[in-house]
Write an enzyme that holds these catalytic residues in place. Structure first.
Site, PDB file in Angstrom:
ATOM      1  N   HIS A  34      -6.891  -4.839  10.233  1.00 19.36           N
ATOM      2  CA  HIS A  34      -6.691  -4.633   8.785  1.00 19.36           C
ATOM      3  C   HIS A  34      -5.418  -5.327   8.330  1.00 19.36           C
ATOM      4  CE1 HIS A  34      -4.413  -0.507   9.328  1.00 19.36           C
ATOM      5  NE2 HIS A  34      -3.618  -1.509   9.565  1.00 19.36           N
ATOM      6  N   ASN A  69      -7.066  -2.954  14.353  1.00 21.07           N
ATOM      7  CA  ASN A  69      -8.456  -3.263  13.986  1.00 21.07           C
ATOM      8  C   ASN A  69      -8.522  -4.459  13.034  1.00 21.07           C
ATOM      9  OD1 ASN A  69      -7.538  -2.273  11.570  1.00 21.07           O
ATOM     10  ND2 ASN A  69      -9.027  -0.615  11.390  1.00 21.07           N
ATOM     11  N   ASP A  82       0.807  -1.219   0.000  1.00 21.15           N
ATOM     12  CA  ASP A  82       0.000   0.000   0.000  1.00 21.15           C
ATOM     13  C   ASP A  82       0.837   1.265   0.000  1.00 21.15           C
ATOM     14  OD1 ASP A  82       0.935  -0.375   2.598  1.00 21.15           O
ATOM     15  OD2 ASP A  82      -1.016  -0.926   3.401  1.00 21.15           O
ATOM     16  N   GLU A 130      -9.598  -2.243   5.572  1.00 19.26           N
ATOM     17  CA  GLU A 130     -10.211  -1.962   6.858  1.00 19.26           C
ATOM     18  C   GLU A 130     -11.435  -2.858   7.067  1.00 19.26           C
ATOM     19  OE1 GLU A 130      -8.343  -0.215   8.569  1.00 19.26           O
ATOM     20  OE2 GLU A 130      -7.984   1.821   7.866  1.00 19.26           O
TER      21      GLU A 130
HETATM   22  P1  PGA Z   1       2.322  -1.768  12.739  1.00 21.77           P
HETATM   23  O1  PGA Z   1       1.188  -1.700  11.645  1.00 21.77           O
HETATM   24  O2  PGA Z   1       3.269  -2.812  12.290  1.00 21.77           O
HETATM   25  O3  PGA Z   1       2.940  -0.404  12.717  1.00 21.77           O
HETATM   26  O4  PGA Z   1       1.654  -2.109  14.039  1.00 21.77           O
HETATM   27  C1  PGA Z   1       0.659  -2.891  11.190  1.00 21.77           C
HETATM   28  C2  PGA Z   1      -0.479  -2.571  10.264  1.00 21.77           C
HETATM   29  O5  PGA Z   1      -1.138  -1.546  10.454  1.00 21.77           O
HETATM   30  O6  PGA Z   1      -0.720  -3.377   9.359  1.00 21.77           O
END
Ligand code: PGA
Length: 241
Positions: free
Chosen positions: A138, A136, A67, A143
């Site tokens: 995702h 959450n 992304d 999302e």
């Molecule tokens: P993080 O993010 O590794 O910074 O916790 C993971 C994500 O949002 O997929």
């Protein structure tokens, strides 16, 4: 799904990097999928170490990232492009033309999404994809939603994600509201997936994703339907399983 639990992030990262090194040795011109965020940093550091020791050669590897924020130039210090260049690509021998992220500055975002999906197909699909998971649940920027998405698409970030990512920006209002993300379909089409989760803050979502029902509201849960997922947890993330 094969679940491995490691005593700390260091051993977890070395194991994740080992999967990628093995993939490159099996198929030197493989296609890898990469992720950004805090989680993959240890894996990238371990991969750089494997490169320096002559074990991982990136000279014919191609990569696609999950992304990128919409409206963010490659040079912006919070762009995922810059994250990848600084934390991995500039420190290994991957040619510049061999890595690609969605272009968040594209004038026609839908055309960029379609072109990105086509480029993954033209490369022969992703052999091994690195994934983290959001608080959450995702994966990429998919999302929690009413249904699983298919290909690369433009996503509106949820408040939870904006809140989680504001630590990288001066204020929450500077966090972009949209991103281009591979879809759940793009992720599920990868031939193999390495899901890395660490830290006590992710213990609840780890349990939900790995042991709760498979529902679009918990995007990470869909990985249970993928035939080749290796889950790498540290003890803190695994503490509620
Ligand atoms: P993080 O993010 O590794 O910074 O916790 C993971 C994500 O949002 O997929």
């Amino acid at each position: 799904m094969t679940i491995h639990i490691y005593k700390d992030v260091d051993t977890q990262s070395q194991a994740a990097a080992g999967l990628f090194a093995a993939q490159i040795l099996q198929k030197p011109d493989c296609v890898l999928g990469f992720a950004t965020g805090s989680t993959p940093l240890g894996t990238y550091a371990a991969l750089i170490d494997l490169y320096k020791r002559g074990i991982a050669d990136f000279s014919t590897v191609r990569t696609f990232n999950l992304d990128e924020y919409v409206g963010m130039s490659r040079t912006h210090e919070q762009s995922y492009y810059r994250f990848m260049v600084e934390n991995l690509f500039d420190q290994v021998n991957i040619p510049k033309d061999n890595y690609r992220l969605p272009d968040g500055m594209a004038k026609d975002l839908n055309a960029e999404c379609a072109g990105y999906e086509r480029a993954i197909d033209d490369a022969g699909g992703i052999d091994l994809l690195l994934l983290g998971i959001g608080l959450n649940s995702h994966i990429g920027f998919n999302e929690p939603e009413a249904r699983f998405s298919d290909g690369t698409h433009v996503v509106d970030l949820t408040e939870s994600t904006i809140e989680a990512n504001k630590r990288f920006f001066a204020t929450a209002s500077e966090v972009p509201r949209q991103a281009i993300s591979m879809g759940i379909g793009s992720i599920m089409r990868a031939r193999a997936i390495a899901l890395v989760i660490n830290g006590a803050a992710k213990a609840d979502i780890t349990k939900q994703a790995l042991q709760g029902p498979v529902v679009p509201d918990v995007p990470g849960s869909i990985l249970r339907f993928h035939p080749n997922v290796t889950v790498l947890l540290d003890e803190a993330a695994a503490s509620k399983l």
